[in-house]
Design a protein around this motif. Structure first.
Motif, mmCIF file in Angstrom:
data_model
loop_
_atom_site.group_PDB
_atom_site.id
_atom_site.type_symbol
_atom_site.label_atom_id
_atom_site.label_comp_id
_atom_site.label_asym_id
_atom_site.label_seq_id
_atom_site.Cartn_x
_atom_site.Cartn_y
_atom_site.Cartn_z
ATOM 1 N N SER A 19 0.807 -1.309 0.004
ATOM 2 C CA SER A 19 0.196 0.176 -0.082
ATOM 3 C C SER A 19 0.977 1.239 -0.105
ATOM 4 N N PHE A 20 1.962 1.288 0.675
ATOM 5 C CA PHE A 20 2.909 2.150 0.594
ATOM 6 C C PHE A 20 3.379 2.700 -0.459
ATOM 7 N N ARG A 21 3.717 1.335 -1.290
ATOM 8 C CA ARG A 21 4.272 1.397 -2.636
ATOM 9 C C ARG A 21 3.169 2.216 -3.579
ATOM 10 N N GLU A 22 2.019 1.631 -3.593
ATOM 11 C CA GLU A 22 0.870 2.204 -4.366
ATOM 12 C C GLU A 22 0.389 3.548 -4.523
ATOM 13 N N HIS A 23 0.623 3.978 -3.133
ATOM 14 C CA HIS A 23 0.058 5.261 -2.598
ATOM 15 C C HIS A 23 0.946 6.315 -2.521
ATOM 16 N N HIS A 24 2.022 5.842 -3.016
ATOM 17 C CA HIS A 24 3.413 6.817 -2.840
ATOM 18 C C HIS A 24 3.781 7.536 -1.471
ATOM 19 N N GLY A 25 3.483 6.380 -0.577
ATOM 20 C CA GLY A 25 3.796 6.739 0.864
ATOM 21 C C GLY A 25 5.236 6.867 1.093
ATOM 22 N N LEU A 26 6.023 6.676 0.414
ATOM 23 C CA LEU A 26 7.524 6.643 0.708
ATOM 24 C C LEU A 26 8.335 7.517 -0.495
ATOM 25 N N ASN A 61 -6.699 -0.776 15.708
ATOM 26 C CA ASN A 61 -7.838 -0.222 15.230
ATOM 27 C C ASN A 61 -7.775 -0.451 13.826
ATOM 28 N N PRO A 62 -8.503 -1.390 13.123
ATOM 29 C CA PRO A 62 -8.393 -1.708 11.814
ATOM 30 C C PRO A 62 -9.219 -0.758 10.763
ATOM 31 N N ASP A 63 -9.922 0.037 11.349
ATOM 32 C CA ASP A 63 -10.600 1.031 10.486
ATOM 33 C C ASP A 63 -10.449 2.414 11.020
ATOM 34 N N PRO A 64 -9.202 3.116 10.934
ATOM 35 C CA PRO A 64 -8.860 4.501 11.635
ATOM 36 C C PRO A 64 -9.536 5.605 10.766
ATOM 37 N N THR A 65 -9.720 6.459 11.425
ATOM 38 C CA THR A 65 -9.990 7.757 10.599
ATOM 39 C C THR A 65 -8.673 8.347 10.200
ATOM 40 N N ASP A 66 -8.766 9.229 9.480
ATOM 41 C CA ASP A 66 -7.624 10.242 9.090
ATOM 42 C C ASP A 66 -6.762 10.748 10.295
ATOM 43 N N ALA A 81 -1.923 5.574 2.393
ATOM 44 C CA ALA A 81 -1.371 4.094 2.089
ATOM 45 C C ALA A 81 -1.918 3.459 3.327
ATOM 46 N N ILE A 82 -2.140 3.924 4.618
ATOM 47 C CA ILE A 82 -2.405 3.319 6.010
ATOM 48 C C ILE A 82 -3.807 3.129 5.702
ATOM 49 N N LYS A 83 -4.645 4.028 5.502
ATOM 50 C CA LYS A 83 -6.241 3.937 5.331
ATOM 51 C C LYS A 83 -6.527 3.082 4.175
ATOM 52 N N ASN A 84 -6.103 2.877 3.120
ATOM 53 C CA ASN A 84 -6.179 2.029 2.069
ATOM 54 C C ASN A 84 -5.441 0.834 1.861
ATOM 55 N N VAL A 85 -4.937 0.253 2.994
ATOM 56 C CA VAL A 85 -4.171 -1.105 2.772
ATOM 57 C C VAL A 85 -5.460 -1.920 2.522
#
Length: 154
Positions: free
Chosen positions: A89-96, A116-121, A144-148
């Motif tokens: 997800s970090f790769r797909e969402h350019h989180g790095l 917390n499997p479904d955290p808010t922003d 990336a964290i939200k959309n894993v």
């Protein structure tokens, strides 16, 4: 002193000075260079690893304090040549970008998603607030964290 622990599922044992930090022990003695050392005061989060299921700043722990512990570094996330879902997800969402903060961000994000499997922003931002990034502006990391996709695999 001899220190014995499990790193990324593998038992290891090595001699080290009693004052050696866990970060230096992992990087220099055991070769886990994904553990990054930034501030050496526990402020930046780049040295964050998982110790016995909870995140810890490895620059603030002595290696001897980890005796008998189960430690996971970024090298222990991928399996069989496949990226962990959060890494993907970090790769797909350019989180790095430069990648220096990424190991600590991943450890922190994994702990957040476990609790917390479904955290808010806002919850994501609060969780990663102790991890400094100078490249991304944080939005891509939050995305990336939200959309894993495979949270159950974490």
């Amino acid at each position: 002193m001899k220190v014995s622990l499990t790193v990324n599922g593998q038992p290891v044992s090595a001699e080290c000075e009693p004052r050696r930090t866990l970060a230096d022990f992992l990087r220099q003695d055991l070769g886990y260079t994904g553990v990054h050392v930034g501030c050496e005061h526990g402020v930046c989060g780049s040295c964050t690893v998982t110790v016995d299921g909870a995140t810890a700043r490895s620059c603030c722990l002595l290696a001897v304090q980890a005796e008998g512990s189960d430690v996971t570094t970024i090298e222990g996330l991928a399996s069989g040549g496949e990226l962990d879902p959060l890494q993907q997800s970090f790769r797909e969402h350019h989180g790095l970008q430069c990648g220096f903060c990424t190991p600590g961000m991943l450890a922190t994000a994994r702990e957040l998603l476990k609790d917390n499997p479904d955290p808010t922003d806002a919850e994501i931002r609060a969780a990663i607030s102790g991890n400094l990034c100078r490249c991304t502006g944080y939005q891509f990391i939050v995305d990336a964290i939200k959309n894993v996709k495979s949270r159950e695999a974490l």
